[in-house]
Design a protein around this motif. Structure first.
Motif, PDB file in Angstrom:
ATOM      1  N   ILE A 160       0.975  -1.179  -0.091  1.00 28.76           N
ATOM      2  CA  ILE A 160       0.178   0.042  -0.094  1.00 28.76           C
ATOM      3  C   ILE A 160       0.825   1.191   0.065  1.00 28.76           C
ATOM      4  O   ILE A 160       1.858   1.478   0.701  1.00 28.76           O
ATOM      5  N   TYR A 161       0.699   1.923  -0.823  1.00 27.80           N
ATOM      6  CA  TYR A 161       1.543   3.172  -1.244  1.00 27.80           C
ATOM      7  C   TYR A 161       0.644   4.502  -1.068  1.00 27.80           C
ATOM      8  O   TYR A 161      -0.415   4.594  -1.304  1.00 27.80           O
ATOM      9  N   ASP A 162       1.434   5.629  -0.469  1.00 27.42           N
ATOM     10  CA  ASP A 162       0.604   6.801  -0.382  1.00 27.42           C
ATOM     11  C   ASP A 162       0.719   7.638  -1.724  1.00 27.42           C
ATOM     12  O   ASP A 162       1.667   6.995  -2.430  1.00 27.42           O
ATOM     13  N   GLY A 163      -0.077   8.390  -2.027  1.00 31.08           N
ATOM     14  CA  GLY A 163       0.205   9.402  -3.165  1.00 31.08           C
ATOM     15  C   GLY A 163      -0.203   8.682  -4.537  1.00 31.08           C
ATOM     16  O   GLY A 163       0.638   8.615  -5.626  1.00 31.08           O
ATOM     17  N   ALA A 164      -1.312   7.981  -4.548  1.00 25.44           N
ATOM     18  CA  ALA A 164      -1.681   7.093  -5.899  1.00 25.44           C
ATOM     19  C   ALA A 164      -2.044   8.158  -6.916  1.00 25.44           C
ATOM     20  O   ALA A 164      -2.392   9.302  -6.523  1.00 25.44           O
ATOM     21  N   ARG A 165      -1.782   7.959  -8.027  1.00 25.01           N
ATOM     22  CA  ARG A 165      -1.924   8.705  -9.118  1.00 25.01           C
ATOM     23  C   ARG A 165      -2.579   7.909 -10.658  1.00 25.01           C
ATOM     24  O   ARG A 165      -2.120   6.705 -10.640  1.00 25.01           O
ATOM     25  N   ASN A 166      -3.020   8.611 -11.465  1.00 26.63           N
ATOM     26  CA  ASN A 166      -3.312   7.911 -12.959  1.00 26.63           C
ATOM     27  C   ASN A 166      -4.289   6.428 -12.481  1.00 26.63           C
ATOM     28  O   ASN A 166      -4.351   5.967 -13.379  1.00 26.63           O
ATOM     29  N   LEU A 167      -5.052   6.685 -11.497  1.00 28.77           N
ATOM     30  CA  LEU A 167      -6.133   5.736 -11.314  1.00 28.77           C
ATOM     31  C   LEU A 167      -7.337   6.257 -11.020  1.00 28.77           C
ATOM     32  O   LEU A 167      -7.476   7.262 -10.622  1.00 28.77           O
ATOM     33  N   ALA A 168      -8.472   5.604 -11.127  1.00 28.75           N
ATOM     34  CA  ALA A 168      -9.947   5.927 -10.721  1.00 28.75           C
ATOM     35  C   ALA A 168      -9.951   6.309  -9.488  1.00 28.75           C
ATOM     36  O   ALA A 168      -9.506   5.767  -8.613  1.00 28.75           O
TER      37      ALA A 168
END
Length: 187
Positions: A88-96
Motif C-alpha cells: 500500500i503506497y501513499d500518493g496514488a495517481r493515474n487511477l480511478a
C-alpha cells in the motif's frame, strides 16, 4: 491462454468487468483507470466505495506510473519477496479516484503468475483485483466456490484454470509510510 487474454482485454477496454485467476485467489477485475467500471465492481460486491481495492501490474516499472513517490524500500520488497505481496503506497495517481482509500493510498501487487502477468502486460494498464465474493462473505479460493450471483454479474469469465483445486492464500499486505515506515497489515 492468448485467446482468453484477448477476450478479457476487449471486455475491459469497453468498461466491462471480468472474473479471472490471479497469483492468489480468483478475482473480479476491470480497468483500474475507469471510474464507471470500478463503480460496477463495488456494486457487484455490494461493498462501500470507501473501502479501497488493490490493483495488479505486470512489472515493478509500472508502480512508478501509479505512485507519486515510491519509497526506495519498496523496490527491495518487490525484488526479494517469494510469495504474492501487496504494498500500500501513499500518493496514488493515474487511477480511478473511487478506487483509492480515503487517504489517497492504493494497494499494488506486481504479479508473477503467468496468466495475470500476461493479462496485465497485454492490457497495458493496472487491473483491479478484488476477491470474487459479496463483501462480508468468505473469499472463494477456487473457481468452483464462486457464487452464481457473482458469475452472472460480470461481463466475462476467463475459461482458464477453472479446474484447479488447490487453496491459494491471499497475498501478504504491507503499508509503506512516510520516511520508510513499514506496517504489516496481513502476513
Amino acid at each position: 491462454m492468448k485467446e482468453e487474454i484477448k477476450n478479457a482485454c476487449e471486455v475491459m477496454n469497453k468498461g466491462g468487468v471480468i472474473l479471472y485467476p490471479t497469483d492468489t485467489v480468483w478475482g473480479i477485475g476491470c480497468d483500474a483507470t475507469n471510474e464507471e467500471a470500478v463503480k460496477r465492481v463495488y456494486e457487484i460486491k455490494r461493498r462501500a466505495d470507501s473501502k479501497a481495492m488493490l490493483v495488479l501490474v505486470d512489472s515493478p516499472v509500472k508502480v512508478d506510473y501509479y505512485v507519486q513517490d515510491v519509497p526506495s524500500v519498496a523496490w527491495d520488497l518487490i525484488e526479494l519477496t517469494t510469495k504474492p505481496l501487496t504494498i500500500i503506497y501513499d500518493g496514488a495517481r493515474n487511477l480511478a479516484p473511487n478506487l483509492l482509500a480515503e487517504d489517497g493510498s492504493v494497494g499494488i501487487r506486481v504479479t508473477n503468475e503467468a496468466f495475470s502477468k500476461e493479462l496485465c502486460f497485454r492490457f497495458r494498464k493496472a487491473i483491479v483485483s478484488t476477491s470474487a465474493n459479496i463483501s462480508g462473505e468468505p473469499s472463494p479460493a477456487v473457481f468452483s466456490e464462486i457464487s452464481e450471483e457473482i458469475k452472472s454479474a460480470v461481463d466475462y469469465i476467463v475459461d482458464f484454470r477453472r479446474e484447479e483445486t488447490g487453496h491459494p492464500k491471499p497475498s501478504s499486505i504491507i503499508k509503506l509510510g512516510k520516511g520508510g515506515e513499514v506496517k504489516i497489515i496481513r502476513e
